[in-house]
Design a protein around this motif. Structure first.
Motif, PDB file in Angstrom:
ATOM      1  N   UNK A   1      -9.957  54.194  46.563  1.00  0.00           N
ATOM      2  CA  UNK A   1     -10.481  55.307  47.363  1.00  0.00           C
ATOM      3  C   UNK A   1     -10.309  56.592  46.574  1.00  0.00           C
ATOM      4  N   UNK A   2     -11.118  57.606  46.916  1.00  0.00           N
ATOM      5  CA  UNK A   2     -10.901  58.920  46.338  1.00  0.00           C
ATOM      6  C   UNK A   2      -9.556  59.437  46.839  1.00  0.00           C
ATOM      7  N   UNK A   3      -8.882  60.236  46.006  1.00  0.00           N
ATOM      8  CA  UNK A   3      -7.501  60.636  46.298  1.00  0.00           C
ATOM      9  C   UNK A   3      -7.389  61.340  47.647  1.00  0.00           C
ATOM     10  N   UNK A   4      -8.371  62.180  47.985  1.00  0.00           N
ATOM     11  CA  UNK A   4      -8.302  62.927  49.239  1.00  0.00           C
ATOM     12  C   UNK A   4      -8.463  62.030  50.464  1.00  0.00           C
ATOM     13  N   UNK A   5      -9.061  60.864  50.314  1.00  0.00           N
ATOM     14  CA  UNK A   5      -9.215  59.948  51.442  1.00  0.00           C
ATOM     15  C   UNK A   5      -7.850  59.573  52.010  1.00  0.00           C
ATOM     16  N   UNK A   6      -6.855  59.464  51.135  1.00  0.00           N
ATOM     17  CA  UNK A   6      -5.511  59.084  51.569  1.00  0.00           C
ATOM     18  C   UNK A   6      -4.596  60.288  51.764  1.00  0.00           C
TER      19      UNK A   6
ATOM     20  N   UNK B   1      -5.594  63.772  51.706  1.00  0.00           N
ATOM     21  CA  UNK B   1      -6.179  65.038  52.110  1.00  0.00           C
ATOM     22  C   UNK B   1      -6.200  66.030  50.959  1.00  0.00           C
ATOM     23  N   UNK B   2      -5.746  67.263  51.230  1.00  0.00           N
ATOM     24  CA  UNK B   2      -5.764  68.313  50.203  1.00  0.00           C
ATOM     25  C   UNK B   2      -4.486  68.360  49.368  1.00  0.00           C
ATOM     26  N   UNK B   3      -3.549  67.472  49.641  1.00  0.00           N
ATOM     27  CA  UNK B   3      -2.278  67.460  48.903  1.00  0.00           C
ATOM     28  C   UNK B   3      -2.476  66.807  47.533  1.00  0.00           C
ATOM     29  N   UNK B   4      -2.062  67.502  46.508  1.00  0.00           N
ATOM     30  CA  UNK B   4      -2.135  66.961  45.150  1.00  0.00           C
ATOM     31  C   UNK B   4      -0.785  66.331  44.777  1.00  0.00           C
ATOM     32  N   UNK B   5      -0.754  65.493  43.739  1.00  0.00           N
ATOM     33  CA  UNK B   5       0.521  64.918  43.299  1.00  0.00           C
ATOM     34  C   UNK B   5       1.522  66.015  42.929  1.00  0.00           C
ATOM     35  N   UNK B   6       2.788  65.757  43.154  1.00  0.00           N
ATOM     36  CA  UNK B   6       3.838  66.734  42.835  1.00  0.00           C
ATOM     37  C   UNK B   6       3.765  67.118  41.357  1.00  0.00           C
ATOM     38  N   UNK B   7       3.830  68.415  41.096  1.00  0.00           N
ATOM     39  CA  UNK B   7       3.816  68.913  39.726  1.00  0.00           C
ATOM     40  C   UNK B   7       2.462  68.900  39.063  1.00  0.00           C
ATOM     41  N   UNK B   8       1.401  68.623  39.834  1.00  0.00           N
ATOM     42  CA  UNK B   8       0.080  68.447  39.217  1.00  0.00           C
ATOM     43  C   UNK B   8      -0.384  69.693  38.463  1.00  0.00           C
TER      44      UNK B   8
ATOM     45  N   UNK C   1     -10.762  65.565  43.425  1.00  0.00           N
ATOM     46  CA  UNK C   1      -9.940  64.637  44.194  1.00  0.00           C
ATOM     47  C   UNK C   1     -10.686  64.046  45.394  1.00  0.00           C
ATOM     48  N   UNK C   2     -11.923  64.483  45.621  1.00  0.00           N
ATOM     49  CA  UNK C   2     -12.604  64.106  46.865  1.00  0.00           C
ATOM     50  C   UNK C   2     -13.986  63.505  46.664  1.00  0.00           C
ATOM     51  N   UNK C   3     -14.343  63.149  45.437  1.00  0.00           N
ATOM     52  CA  UNK C   3     -15.673  62.597  45.171  1.00  0.00           C
ATOM     53  C   UNK C   3     -15.578  61.089  45.034  1.00  0.00           C
ATOM     54  N   UNK C   4     -16.122  60.378  45.998  1.00  0.00           N
ATOM     55  CA  UNK C   4     -16.060  58.913  45.954  1.00  0.00           C
ATOM     56  C   UNK C   4     -17.115  58.312  45.027  1.00  0.00           C
ATOM     57  N   UNK C   5     -18.014  59.134  44.492  1.00  0.00           N
ATOM     58  CA  UNK C   5     -19.104  58.660  43.638  1.00  0.00           C
ATOM     59  C   UNK C   5     -18.747  58.867  42.163  1.00  0.00           C
ATOM     60  N   UNK C   6     -18.932  57.820  41.369  1.00  0.00           N
ATOM     61  CA  UNK C   6     -18.753  57.899  39.916  1.00  0.00           C
ATOM     62  C   UNK C   6     -20.126  57.719  39.285  1.00  0.00           C
TER      63      UNK C   6
ATOM     64  N   UNK D   1     -11.953  65.919  30.577  1.00  0.00           N
ATOM     65  CA  UNK D   1     -13.215  66.483  30.110  1.00  0.00           C
ATOM     66  C   UNK D   1     -14.137  66.619  31.312  1.00  0.00           C
ATOM     67  N   UNK D   2     -15.310  67.169  31.071  1.00  0.00           N
ATOM     68  CA  UNK D   2     -16.288  67.305  32.147  1.00  0.00           C
ATOM     69  C   UNK D   2     -16.714  65.940  32.689  1.00  0.00           C
ATOM     70  N   UNK D   3     -16.603  64.896  31.861  1.00  0.00           N
ATOM     71  CA  UNK D   3     -16.977  63.551  32.284  1.00  0.00           C
ATOM     72  C   UNK D   3     -15.773  62.686  32.665  1.00  0.00           C
ATOM     73  N   UNK D   4     -14.564  63.277  32.587  1.00  0.00           N
ATOM     74  CA  UNK D   4     -13.352  62.502  32.874  1.00  0.00           C
ATOM     75  C   UNK D   4     -12.403  63.394  33.681  1.00  0.00           C
ATOM     76  N   UNK D   5     -12.726  63.579  34.961  1.00  0.00           N
ATOM     77  CA  UNK D   5     -11.959  64.528  35.774  1.00  0.00           C
ATOM     78  C   UNK D   5     -11.764  64.071  37.220  1.00  0.00           C
ATOM     79  N   UNK D   6     -12.293  62.889  37.567  1.00  0.00           N
ATOM     80  CA  UNK D   6     -12.220  62.432  38.953  1.00  0.00           C
ATOM     81  C   UNK D   6     -10.969  61.583  39.173  1.00  0.00           C
ATOM     82  N   UNK D   7     -10.316  61.819  40.322  1.00  0.00           N
ATOM     83  CA  UNK D   7      -9.029  61.207  40.615  1.00  0.00           C
ATOM     84  C   UNK D   7      -9.156  60.310  41.845  1.00  0.00           C
ATOM     85  N   UNK D   8      -8.700  59.058  41.687  1.00  0.00           N
ATOM     86  CA  UNK D   8      -8.728  58.066  42.759  1.00  0.00           C
ATOM     87  C   UNK D   8      -7.334  57.474  42.922  1.00  0.00           C
ATOM     88  N   UNK D   9      -7.153  56.733  43.970  1.00  0.00           N
ATOM     89  CA  UNK D   9      -5.904  56.003  44.188  1.00  0.00           C
ATOM     90  C   UNK D   9      -6.235  54.737  44.970  1.00  0.00           C
TER      91      UNK D   9
END
Length: 425
Positions: free
Chosen positions: A290-295, A297-304, A316-321, A343-351
């Motif tokens: 899932x996209x990170x925000x699905x689980x 919300x707006x909380x980012x990993x500690x120290x991000x 953190x909220x785009x489910x589309x790759x 990079x511009x092509x490597x920036x999406x975060x999932x969990x």
């Protein structure tokens, strides 16, 4: 490497064979560790054999004696021009990586032969099918061909995997000598959906889509699933990822802090994909992506924000790759650590959607398999480790290692990967 005569190791049988198109003079350079030798050698037209001593398992073969061929576990041999010392050919060897095969437990040794695929590509392959009239009968554990025709097992090869062909539609060659093997079979195997069948096939050079829809048309293979092609009487396998084109491109299985493990996927296909349609599996558990925000919300990993400056806009909220994009799948408890690529092509975060670890926790030498839900069924689309195949492999990661899929590779074997320290990337 030498030979085996029964259970006895014959170290005297180390040899080098040089093919020459004509009578000529060359410099033979042998380099291993601190040892360095140069020989001026006269080559006859055809095959020229150099060995450490008279060959025991191949007593009919005449060879030039070069005791220095009995070197260490790694090194390099080069053929040089005597005029200007330009390099005409070279070979590097390693007792673990090859070329060649040595098993002290099985009492088997196989030399390496330089052979051509149907396209003319030169490859080192392990020797096989020795001419028994040339080999001593008690040396049945040795496969080699000093001074006579080189023979290898049937093999498949991705001919243009380095030149931009689609990962899911590579150009393939099926290689064997019809004069030695009148017919040979390829096992076609998929995990999910489960399918396996062996097909007799003559040598071919063609794109996978044409092979699938032509020679293998009666099998009704779907393009969505990862397909393995395995020579029945040969070695290795070829993996054809699912046409969706999503590949496990990097694995970070052994961080200093165990909760900071992650893996990355890249979209090498032609269409955008919904990451919530994918599931990752290790040896004992599975998780929906899932996209990170699905689980969280707006909380980012500690120290991000401290460890991962926002240069290109972390998402953190785009489910589309989209095609050409890559994304990280972080362990849910990831914290206080930097990621190596941004990079511009490597920036999406999932969990993952529920549990506290990816799978059962990614072990330092464990495989991962990616499945996609299509019309209510999960289809196997890519593998790191090929754990469901007949040729699984594992890569042992030390602390801080990132295991990277090489460019234009699909993960057929461990040679498709490289290991780098995260902090060096």
């Amino acid at each position: 490497m030498g030979s085996y005569e029964g259970n006895t190791s014959i170290v005297e049988d180390r040899f080098l064979e040089i093919d020459s198109w004509s009578e000529t003079v060359r410099i033979l350079e042998i380099d291993s560790g601190t040892k360095h030798y140069l020989y001026l050698v006269s080559l006859q037209k055809g095959k020229n054999v150099f060995s450490t001593a008279s060959l025991i398992c191949f007593p009919k073969v005449k060879s030039w004696l070069v005791p220095e061929l009995g070197l260490g576990s790694s090194g390099r041999i080069r053929i040089l021009s005597p005029e200007n010392h330009s390099v005409l050919d070279e070979l590097t060897w390693d007792s673990h990586a090859g070329p060649g095969f040595n098993s002290s437990s099985q009492k088997v040794r196989r030399s390496a032969s330089l052979v051509s695929t149907l396209s003319g590509k030169k490859l080192w392959k392990n020797s096989a099918l020795s001419n028994e009239s040339e080999r001593k009968s008690s040396c049945f554990g040795t496969e080699a061909s000093p001074g006579f025709e080189n023979r290898v097992f049937p093999f498949l090869y991705k001919e243009v995997s380095d030149s931009g062909s689609a990962i899911w539609n590579p150009w393939l060659s099926w290689n064997f000598d019809p004069s030695l093997q009148t017919s040979e079979s390829i096992q076609v195997f998929t995990t999910q959906p489960a399918f396996s069948q062996s097909i007799v096939a003559q040598p071919f050079l063609n794109g996978w889509t044409d092979v699938r829809d032509g020679l293998f048309a009666f099998l009704n293979l779907g393009k969505e699933s990862l397909t393995y092609l395995i020579p029945v009487h040969g070695e290795g396998l070829v993996a054809i990822p699912g046409a969706v084109g999503i590949l496990i491109s990097a694995v970070y299985p052994n961080p200093t802090l165990s909760s900071n493990e992650w893996f990355a996927v890249c979209n090498r296909g032609t269409d955008f994909v919904d990451m919530q349609s994918f599931e990752i599996r290790d040896a004992s558990a599975s998780d929906r992506l899932v996209e990170y925000s699905f689980r969280f919300g707006t909380i980012r990993p500690a120290g991000w924000d401290f460890f991962n400056p926002d240069l290109y806009g972390w998402s953190f909220s785009d489910r589309i790759l989209n095609p050409g994009e890559c994304g990280y799948i972080l362990s849910p408890n990831f914290k206080n650590e930097s990621l190596p690529f941004h990079t511009a092509q490597f920036r999406k975060i999932y969990t993952i959607d529920k549990t506290s670890t990816i799978g059962n926790g990614i072990s330092k030498n464990e495989g991962l398999d990616l499945f996609q839900e299509i019309q209510g069924s999960f289809i196997h689309v890519h593998s790191y480790g090929n754990q469901y195949s007949s040729h699984p492999f594992s890569i042992n990661a030390e602390t801080g290692d990132v295991i990277l899929l090489k460019e234009n590779r699909a993960g057929d074997s461990e040679t498709d990967y490289e290991i780098k320290k995260k902090d060096s990337l």
